[in-house]
Design a protein around this motif. Structure first.
Motif, short mmCIF file in Angstrom:
data_model
loop_
_atom_site.label_atom_id
_atom_site.label_comp_id
_atom_site.label_asym_id
_atom_site.label_seq_id
_atom_site.Cartn_x
_atom_site.Cartn_y
_atom_site.Cartn_z
N LEU A 62 0.83 -1.20 0.00
CA LEU A 62 0.00 0.00 0.00
C LEU A 62 0.87 1.26 0.00
O LEU A 62 0.61 2.20 -0.76
N VAL A 63 1.89 1.28 0.85
CA VAL A 63 2.79 2.44 0.90
C VAL A 63 3.46 2.66 -0.46
O VAL A 63 3.56 3.78 -0.95
N GLU A 64 3.88 1.58 -1.10
CA GLU A 64 4.50 1.68 -2.42
C GLU A 64 3.53 2.23 -3.47
O GLU A 64 3.95 2.82 -4.46
N LYS A 65 2.22 2.05 -3.24
CA LYS A 65 1.20 2.55 -4.17
C LYS A 65 0.71 3.95 -3.78
O LYS A 65 -0.28 4.44 -4.31
N GLY A 66 1.38 4.59 -2.81
CA GLY A 66 1.04 5.96 -2.45
C GLY A 66 0.05 6.13 -1.32
O GLY A 66 -0.41 7.24 -1.06
N TRP A 67 -0.29 5.06 -0.62
CA TRP A 67 -1.19 5.16 0.52
C TRP A 67 -0.40 5.67 1.72
O TRP A 67 0.77 5.34 1.88
N GLU A 68 -1.04 6.45 2.57
CA GLU A 68 -0.42 6.94 3.80
C GLU A 68 -0.98 6.14 4.97
O GLU A 68 -2.19 5.94 5.06
N GLY A 69 -0.09 5.70 5.86
CA GLY A 69 -0.52 4.85 6.95
C GLY A 69 -0.29 5.46 8.31
O GLY A 69 0.54 6.34 8.49
N VAL A 70 -1.05 4.93 9.27
CA VAL A 70 -0.90 5.32 10.67
C VAL A 70 -1.18 4.08 11.52
O VAL A 70 -2.04 3.27 11.19
#
Length: 117
Positions: A62-70
């Motif tokens: 997901l991070v590699e696809k531009g999603w931001e996580g918390v």
């Protein structure tokens, strides 16, 4: 990632990591500790190892696809300014099974009304 504008959709994907021990092990709370319970604890540990590795793998994708996580108390949550359809397509493309995550679409609303009104 660009911030969603007023009325633009964004999607949140939640990946459960684990719950309280009594949620994970059915007969834990208030029960005597015997060999059967200890076997259940060991089994839960093996399952958690697999689950956490999968959560980390999905999170990386997901991070590699531009999603931001918390990180949250029991899960990790990712968001992106996309429609629900676009998000589901992305999730399928990276191999996410529907029962592995919780997905919700929201809309940015800059004119929020106070709670209760």
């Amino acid at each position: 990632m660009s911030e969603p504008g007023e009325g633009d959709p964004f999607v949140t994907v939640s990946i459960c990591l684990f719950g309280k021990p009594a949620w994970e092990i059915d007969r834990l709370e208030g029960q005597p500790v015997d060999l059967e319970l200890l076997d259940e604890i060991a089994s839960c540990g093996r399952e958690l190892r697999i689950r956490l590795a999968r959560a980390a793998d999905l999170g990386k994708k997901l991070v590699e696809k531009g999603w931001e996580g918390v990180g949250l108390l029991y899960d990790i949550e990712f968001s992106k300014a996309v429609s629900l359809t676009e998000a589901k397509d992305e999730l399928r493309a990276i191999g996410v099974e529907p029962d592995e995550v919780s997905v919700r679409e929201e809309f940015e609303d800059s004119e929020e009304e106070p709670y209760g009104e």
